[in-house]
Design a protein around this motif. Structure first.
Motif, short mmCIF file in Angstrom:
data_model
loop_
_atom_site.label_atom_id
_atom_site.label_comp_id
_atom_site.label_asym_id
_atom_site.label_seq_id
_atom_site.Cartn_x
_atom_site.Cartn_y
_atom_site.Cartn_z
N ALA A 205 -0.87 -9.49 3.43
CA ALA A 205 -2.23 -9.45 2.91
C ALA A 205 -2.87 -8.08 3.14
N GLN A 206 -2.65 -7.52 4.31
CA GLN A 206 -3.25 -6.22 4.63
C GLN A 206 -2.64 -5.10 3.80
N ILE A 207 -1.33 -5.14 3.54
CA ILE A 207 -0.73 -4.06 2.74
C ILE A 207 -1.23 -4.12 1.30
N MET A 208 -1.49 -5.32 0.80
CA MET A 208 -2.05 -5.43 -0.56
C MET A 208 -3.47 -4.87 -0.59
N LYS A 209 -4.24 -5.18 0.43
CA LYS A 209 -5.60 -4.65 0.52
C LYS A 209 -5.58 -3.13 0.61
N GLY A 210 -4.72 -2.60 1.47
CA GLY A 210 -4.63 -1.16 1.65
C GLY A 210 -4.16 -0.44 0.40
N ALA A 211 -3.16 -1.00 -0.26
CA ALA A 211 -2.65 -0.38 -1.49
C ALA A 211 -3.72 -0.35 -2.57
N SER A 212 -4.47 -1.45 -2.70
CA SER A 212 -5.53 -1.51 -3.71
C SER A 212 -6.62 -0.47 -3.43
N LYS A 213 -7.02 -0.34 -2.16
CA LYS A 213 -8.08 0.60 -1.82
C LYS A 213 -7.64 2.05 -2.03
N LEU A 214 -6.35 2.33 -1.81
CA LEU A 214 -5.85 3.68 -2.07
C LEU A 214 -6.07 4.06 -3.53
N ILE A 215 -5.77 3.14 -4.44
CA ILE A 215 -5.91 3.43 -5.87
C ILE A 215 -7.38 3.45 -6.28
N ILE A 216 -8.15 2.45 -5.84
CA ILE A 216 -9.54 2.34 -6.26
C ILE A 216 -10.39 3.48 -5.71
N GLU A 217 -10.24 3.77 -4.43
CA GLU A 217 -11.11 4.76 -3.79
C GLU A 217 -10.66 6.20 -4.05
N ASN A 218 -9.36 6.42 -4.21
CA ASN A 218 -8.86 7.78 -4.46
C ASN A 218 -8.73 8.09 -5.95
N GLY A 219 -8.78 7.05 -6.78
CA GLY A 219 -8.64 7.25 -8.22
C GLY A 219 -7.29 7.78 -8.61
N THR A 220 -6.26 7.43 -7.87
CA THR A 220 -4.91 7.93 -8.14
C THR A 220 -4.10 6.89 -8.89
N HIS A 221 -2.90 7.29 -9.30
CA HIS A 221 -1.93 6.39 -9.93
C HIS A 221 -0.97 5.91 -8.83
N PRO A 222 -0.39 4.73 -8.98
CA PRO A 222 0.52 4.23 -7.94
C PRO A 222 1.69 5.15 -7.62
N GLU A 223 2.25 5.82 -8.62
CA GLU A 223 3.47 6.61 -8.37
C GLU A 223 3.32 7.71 -7.32
N PRO A 224 2.25 8.53 -7.35
CA PRO A 224 2.10 9.53 -6.29
C PRO A 224 2.00 8.91 -4.90
N GLU A 225 1.37 7.74 -4.82
CA GLU A 225 1.26 7.06 -3.53
C GLU A 225 2.63 6.52 -3.09
N ILE A 226 3.41 6.04 -4.04
CA ILE A 226 4.77 5.59 -3.73
C ILE A 226 5.62 6.76 -3.24
N ASP A 227 5.47 7.92 -3.90
CA ASP A 227 6.25 9.11 -3.52
C ASP A 227 6.02 9.52 -2.07
N LYS A 228 4.83 9.24 -1.57
CA LYS A 228 4.50 9.64 -0.20
C LYS A 228 5.33 8.89 0.85
N VAL A 229 5.83 7.71 0.47
CA VAL A 229 6.59 6.92 1.45
C VAL A 229 8.06 6.74 1.07
N THR A 230 8.50 7.43 0.02
CA THR A 230 9.92 7.32 -0.37
C THR A 230 10.63 8.63 -0.02
#
Length: 268
Positions: A205-230
Motif C-alpha cells: 500500500a505504501q509503495i503505491m502511495k509513494g509511486a503515485s505522489k512521485l508522479i503527481i507532485e513532480n509532474g514526471t513520467h513513470p519511466e524516468p522514475e523507474i530508471d532511478k531504481v533499475t
C-alpha cells in the motif's frame, strides 16, 4: 456553495462515498445533505456515522435541494428519472448523474431544460481522493464552477468531452480495482518471500502511495522514475523483465481496452 443543499438519490457504495467525502471535506454541513434509498435501513449507517439526513421520499428531498446527484444503477435509471422529472423541470436544481452508461442525451430526452452534468468518480471519493471526470450540457456549463468546486473537494477533477467518458470510466473508476489487484498480488508475493501478511500489505500500500505522489507532485513520467531504481545487473531490472515476460504490461493494457469495449457495447 456553502448555503446550498444537496440530495443524493441512491445510497449504494458510490452514493454513500460521495456523502462521506462531502462531509469530511467540510464543504457542506451534514444537515445540508440528504441521501435517499428505497429501503431506509440500508442508509441508516450514514445518519449514524456522519449525521446526514436520510429518507425514502425522493420528491421531498429534491424540493429541499439545489443540487441533485443521481447515483442509482443503470437498470433503474430511466424509471427513476421519469419519477423525478417534474420537480426538476419546475425547480432550478442542477442534476449531476454518476450513472454509468447513461449519456447526457439520454438524460435530456427525459429532463427537458434541466442543467445536466455527467460525472464519473471512483469510490476513493469517500476519502477525498477520487479522480472524477466531468461533462456538461449547455445549461450545465452555467454551473461549471460550483460543480468543479464540489468534486475538487473530493479529489481531482478533469473536464472532458462526453465522447471520452467511456475511457475515463474504465481508467478512473474501474482503475481503482486494477490498482487494488496489483496491491493484492504484490502483497502475496511478499508473503512468499518471507514477510507476514500484514507486513506485505502495509508495504504494498505504501509503495503505491509513494509511486503515485512521485508522479503527481513532480509532474514526471513513470519511466524516468523507474530508471532511478533499475541499476545494471540489479534486482529491480531482473524482476521487471520477468514480469514483462509473463505479460504484466500487456495484460493490463488489454484489460483496460477490454473494459472500454464492454462500455461501448453497453452504450450503443
Amino acid at each position: 456553495m456553502n448555503s446550498k443543499n444537496i440530495t443524493i438519490i441512491g445510497g449504494g457504495n458510490l452514493g454513500s462515498s460521495i456523502a462521506k467525502g462531502l462531509v469530511q471535506s467540510g464543504l457542506l454541513k451534514p444537515e445540508q445533505i440528504t441521501v435517499t434509498n428505497l429501503e431506509l435501513h440500508l442508509i441508516q449507517h450514514l445518519k449514524d456515522e456522519i449525521g446526514v439526513n436520510i429518507t425514502t421520499n425522493n420528491l421531498e428531498a429534491i424540493n429541499n435541494s439545489q443540487i441533485v446527484i443521481v447515483a442509482v444503477k443503470p437498470t433503474v435509471a430511466r424509471i427513476l428519472l421519469n419519477e423525478i422529472k417534474e420537480p426538476l423541470q419546475k425547480g432550478k436544481q442542477v442534476l449531476i448523474s454518476v450513472i454509468s452508461g447513461i449519456k447526457i442525451q439520454d438524460l435530456e430526452d427525459i429532463l427537458v431544460d434541466v442543467p445536466v452534468i455527467r460525472a464519473m468518480p471512483n469510490t476513493a471519493i469517500a476519502i477525498q481522493e477520487s479522480m472524477t471526470a466531468l461533462s456538461f450540457n449547455e445549461k450545465g456549463l452555467e454551473h461549471k464552477d460550483e460543480v468543479v468546486e464540489i468534486f475538487d473537494q473530493l479529489g481531482a477533477t478533469m473536464i472532458i468531452p462526453e465522447s471520452q467518458m467511456p475511457a475515463a470510466t474504465v481508467l478512473a473508476s474501474c482503475g481503482i480495482a486494477f490498482a487494488l489487484r496489483f496491491m493484492r498480488a504484490a502483497s502475496q508475493g511478499g508473503i512468499e518471500i518471507g514477510l507476514s501478511s500484514k507486513q506485505s500489505l502495509e508495504v504494498a500500500a505504501q509503495i503505491m502511495k509513494g509511486a503515485s505522489k512521485l508522479i503527481i507532485e513532480n509532474g514526471t513520467h513513470p519511466e524516468p522514475e523507474i530508471d532511478k531504481v533499475t541499476t545494471p545487473l540489479g534486482v529491480t531490472i531482473k524482476s521487471l523483465n520477468k514480469m514483462e515476460h509473463e505479460g504484466f504490461s500487456s495484460s493490463l493494457v488489454q484489460g483496460v481496452v477490454s473494459g472500454h469495449k464492454k462500455i461501448l457495447e453497453t452504450e450503443s
